[in-house]
Write an enzyme that holds these catalytic residues in place. Structure first.
Site, PDB file in Angstrom:
ATOM      1  N   SER A  21      30.126  -8.168  12.787  1.00  0.00           N
ATOM      2  CA  SER A  21      30.912  -6.974  12.452  1.00  0.00           C
ATOM      3  C   SER A  21      30.067  -5.961  11.706  1.00  0.00           C
ATOM      4  CB  SER A  21      32.129  -7.350  11.595  1.00  0.00           C
ATOM      5  OG  SER A  21      31.716  -7.856  10.336  1.00  0.00           O
ATOM      6  N   ASP A  65      27.171 -20.429   8.997  1.00  0.00           N
ATOM      7  CA  ASP A  65      27.653 -20.124   7.653  1.00  0.00           C
ATOM      8  C   ASP A  65      26.440 -20.166   6.742  1.00  0.00           C
ATOM      9  OD1 ASP A  65      28.722 -20.021   5.107  1.00  0.00           O
ATOM     10  OD2 ASP A  65      30.345 -21.426   5.519  1.00  0.00           O
ATOM     11  N   TYR A 153      27.058  -7.453  -7.943  1.00  0.00           N
ATOM     12  CA  TYR A 153      26.594  -6.874  -6.681  1.00  0.00           C
ATOM     13  C   TYR A 153      25.311  -6.081  -6.893  1.00  0.00           C
ATOM     14  CZ  TYR A 153      26.818  -4.283  -2.265  1.00  0.00           C
ATOM     15  OH  TYR A 153      26.538  -3.734  -1.032  1.00  0.00           O
ATOM     16  N   LYS A 157      21.527  -6.820  -5.354  1.00  0.00           N
ATOM     17  CA  LYS A 157      20.874  -5.857  -4.467  1.00  0.00           C
ATOM     18  C   LYS A 157      19.527  -5.404  -5.036  1.00  0.00           C
ATOM     19  CE  LYS A 157      23.843  -5.919  -1.180  1.00  0.00           C
ATOM     20  NZ  LYS A 157      23.470  -6.423   0.159  1.00  0.00           N
ATOM     21  N   VAL A 186      29.410   3.108   3.455  1.00  0.00           N
ATOM     22  CA  VAL A 186      29.474   2.915   4.901  1.00  0.00           C
ATOM     23  C   VAL A 186      30.853   2.381   5.280  1.00  0.00           C
ATOM     24  CG1 VAL A 186      28.363   1.865   6.905  1.00  0.00           C
ATOM     25  CG2 VAL A 186      27.025   2.312   4.843  1.00  0.00           C
TER      26      VAL A 186
END
Length: 257
Positions: A21, A65, A153, A157, A186
């Site tokens: 996806s 996974d 997060y 990153k 996005v």
């Protein structure tokens, strides 16, 4: 140099983690469009199958996974010689630090940073041995600029950037390139929470120089570039595809301007 084939990937094999996806799916389509044989790897096998169908006859689905112990190493063995690896899979828990639990923190680190470590090692080993390859890992503008609720997060990153740079330094002598792409906002499943709030959605759109969000397909070109010979001397780099967000972040437009 035949510049008509600068971005072509004919005869090369690629695997896209998170290929079922969003950005991963579009990256798989872009790589296939340039002639690569593409494996769309995702924990959702049905989504991976749909992405492979969209990518064309040279694409296939693969169930994986990234958090399953030994799964990445097994994939590296089963998929054979791989020329291009793209890692887009990520997760986020939006909470302020004082509300975060250690369990939530660990879950974000496990996928975003831990899986990056596993992929770099498992697939990088084969590439170094063969003396060729390109790895593209997705970071974010949050590696550079943060906001409340983005602690884990943002930390992952930023960590990805340093892992990429280290891998580039270590794999470079063998001819293997490692780079990161840092998107801005996005349109993907990961940003559904923001899109559900019109004011929040518009506020993010207004932060970029282009005044809008990116479509997932607008990140695919960066992947195809970094995977191709057009980027043959590019390694250890972070390519920001953020509509100018980090260039103009916090901008103020004076009256009359």
């Amino acid at each position: 140099m035949d510049y008509s084939k600068l971005f072509r990937l004919d005869g090369r094999s690629a695997v896209v983690f998170g290929g079922g996806s969003g950005i991963g799916r579009e990256a798989a389509r872009a790589l296939a469009g340039q002639g690569a044989s593409v494996t769309c790897a995702d924990r959702d096998l049905a989504a991976a199958g749909e992405a492979a169908t969209l990518a064309g006859e040279n694409a296939r689905a693969y169930h994986l996974d990234l958090l399953e112990p030994g799964a990445v190493e097994r994939a590296a063995s089963e998929l054979g010689d791989t020329d291009i690896v793209v890692l887009t899979a990520a997760t986020n828990v939006r909470k302020r630090l004082l509300d975060y639990t250690r369990e939530e923190f660990d879950s974000v680190l496990a996928l975003n940073l831990g899986a990056t470590f596993d992929v770099l090692r498992a697939f990088g080993a084969g590439m170094v041995e063969r003396g060729r390859g390109s790895i593209v890992v997705f970071s974010s503008i949050r590696s550079l600029t943060v906001e409340p609720g983005q602690s884990a997060y943002a930390a992952t990153k930023a960590g990805i950037v340093q892992l990429v740079r280290t891998a580039a330094a270590e794999f470079g002598p063998a001819g293997v390139r490692v780079n990161a792409v840092a998107p801005g906002v996005v349109e993907t499943p990961l940003t559904e929470q923001i899109k559900a709030d019109p004011d929040w959605y518009q506020a993010y759109a207004d932060k970029s120089a282009l005044g809008r969000w990116a479509g997932a397909e607008e990140l695919a070109g960066a992947v195809a570039y970094l995977a191709s010979d057009a980027a043959s001397y590019v390694t250890g780099s972070v390519l920001f595809v953020d509509g100018g967000w980090t260039a103009v972040d916090g901008r103020y437009v004076p009256p009359g301007s």
